[in-house]
Write a protein that holds these residues in place. Sequence first.
Motif, PDB file in Angstrom:
ATOM      1  N   ALA A 102      43.686  51.913  39.670  1.00 28.59           N
ATOM      2  CA  ALA A 102      43.217  50.526  39.439  1.00 28.59           C
ATOM      3  C   ALA A 102      44.463  49.707  39.134  1.00 28.59           C
ATOM      4  CB  ALA A 102      42.049  50.133  38.766  1.00 28.59           C
ATOM      5  N   ALA A 103      45.234  50.196  38.287  1.00 25.32           N
ATOM      6  CA  ALA A 103      46.527  49.746  37.716  1.00 25.32           C
ATOM      7  C   ALA A 103      47.617  49.653  38.782  1.00 25.32           C
ATOM      8  CB  ALA A 103      46.863  50.547  36.484  1.00 25.32           C
ATOM      9  N   ILE A 104      47.924  50.566  39.504  1.00 27.72           N
ATOM     10  CA  ILE A 104      48.555  50.501  40.613  1.00 27.72           C
ATOM     11  C   ILE A 104      48.147  49.493  41.794  1.00 27.72           C
ATOM     12  CG2 ILE A 104      49.547  51.864  42.658  1.00 27.72           C
ATOM     13  CD1 ILE A 104      49.636  54.245  40.537  1.00 27.72           C
ATOM     14  N   ALA A 105      46.804  49.524  42.033  1.00 27.53           N
ATOM     15  CA  ALA A 105      46.454  48.423  42.815  1.00 27.53           C
ATOM     16  C   ALA A 105      46.759  47.102  42.508  1.00 27.53           C
ATOM     17  CB  ALA A 105      44.883  48.795  43.022  1.00 27.53           C
ATOM     18  N   ALA A 106      46.492  46.761  41.165  1.00 28.42           N
ATOM     19  CA  ALA A 106      46.757  45.589  40.606  1.00 28.42           C
ATOM     20  C   ALA A 106      48.164  45.174  40.576  1.00 28.42           C
ATOM     21  CB  ALA A 106      46.471  45.445  39.184  1.00 28.42           C
ATOM     22  N   MET A 107      49.170  46.264  40.424  1.00 29.42           N
ATOM     23  CA  MET A 107      50.573  46.266  40.524  1.00 29.42           C
ATOM     24  C   MET A 107      50.992  45.627  42.067  1.00 29.42           C
ATOM     25  SD  MET A 107      52.145  49.499  38.570  1.00 29.42           S
ATOM     26  CE  MET A 107      51.325  50.019  37.123  1.00 29.42           C
ATOM     27  N   ALA A 108      50.229  46.512  42.820  1.00 28.05           N
ATOM     28  CA  ALA A 108      50.613  46.273  44.443  1.00 28.05           C
ATOM     29  C   ALA A 108      50.263  44.798  44.735  1.00 28.05           C
ATOM     30  CB  ALA A 108      49.982  47.032  45.264  1.00 28.05           C
ATOM     31  N   ARG A 109      49.140  44.073  44.141  1.00 31.68           N
ATOM     32  CA  ARG A 109      48.832  42.667  44.532  1.00 31.68           C
ATOM     33  C   ARG A 109      49.663  41.614  43.872  1.00 31.68           C
ATOM     34  NH1 ARG A 109      43.693  45.212  43.595  1.00 31.68           N
ATOM     35  NH2 ARG A 109      43.753  44.033  41.509  1.00 31.68           N
ATOM     36  N   ARG A 110      50.743  42.062  43.052  1.00 37.97           N
ATOM     37  CA  ARG A 110      51.475  41.060  42.430  1.00 37.97           C
ATOM     38  C   ARG A 110      52.817  41.428  42.703  1.00 37.97           C
ATOM     39  NH1 ARG A 110      49.299  39.574  36.256  1.00 37.97           N
ATOM     40  NH2 ARG A 110      51.002  38.270  36.444  1.00 37.97           N
ATOM     41  N   ALA A 111      53.515  40.373  43.467  1.00 38.16           N
ATOM     42  CA  ALA A 111      54.938  40.794  44.326  1.00 38.16           C
ATOM     43  C   ALA A 111      55.997  40.984  43.205  1.00 38.16           C
ATOM     44  CB  ALA A 111      55.218  39.891  45.231  1.00 38.16           C
ATOM     45  N   GLY A 112      55.854  40.007  42.143  1.00 41.12           N
ATOM     46  CA  GLY A 112      57.035  40.320  41.021  1.00 41.12           C
ATOM     47  C   GLY A 112      56.788  41.433  40.307  1.00 41.12           C
TER      48      GLY A 112
END
Length: 256
Positions: A102-112
């Motif tokens: 879930a954390a990696i998916a959230a990282m991937a959604r935020r380009a920065g």
Amino acid sequence: MSPWDEGDWPGASRKQPAPVRGIRIGRTGTTWWGQRWLGALERLSREYGTRLARGKSYARAGRAHDLAVNAGVVSAQVTGSSVTPYDVRLTVPILADDHWAAAIAAMARRAGIAADLLAGQMPRDIDDAFAAAGTSLFPERAVDLAVHCSCPDWASPCKHAAAVHYVLGDAFDRDPFLLFELRGRSRREVLDALRRARAGGHDAAAEPAHKGPTQVPTVRLPRMRANCYDALRAPLPVGRRGSDPLPSPPGAGSAV
């Protein structure tokens, strides 16, 4: 406070010299993530401020050595009054696979966040991604950080464990991806998973409703024989006064 906090243990000799392989730190918390780690230590150890101060002195003197960071465990030795160095272990819970996913998916959604990580930097808002997964990259509660030292001091952390905390904070300043390692994932595992998530990520709402094969209009020509290629397909149109004459070629003065 332990009656032995400010002095040597009963029967112990004077402090041993710091070993040559000791890790000497200078200024601590030079990065935001290093500050966050040390802040967690100080917040969870408010009752032992004296131990923390002495632990920092130990770390600056190079008394902590043989530091190793693995998934969920930090181990080191600290040279103090005893002839034999004290063994220190810090344990932090390894994040569950679903939390990491879930954390990696959230990282991937935020380009920065993704861009900073792929560039080898730790983004300041990295913990927002872990918060979205219902967890944190840093210790938040006392149960998130267990300390063991072979010295006889009952305080937690004792000055030896505090020294390891500060040395670890310095290591985090130099390599923030050790935070991932401590929580159960290597830098390579996180970045590879992030690349896969970015490569396969898309906005489902932007996809067309029909995902079948695209229909391309075509023109179907009837079969014909080669000797009929120049033949008229149909009679020429007839005007009101008979067959329309063929157009005359342009004259010499006509515009070309």
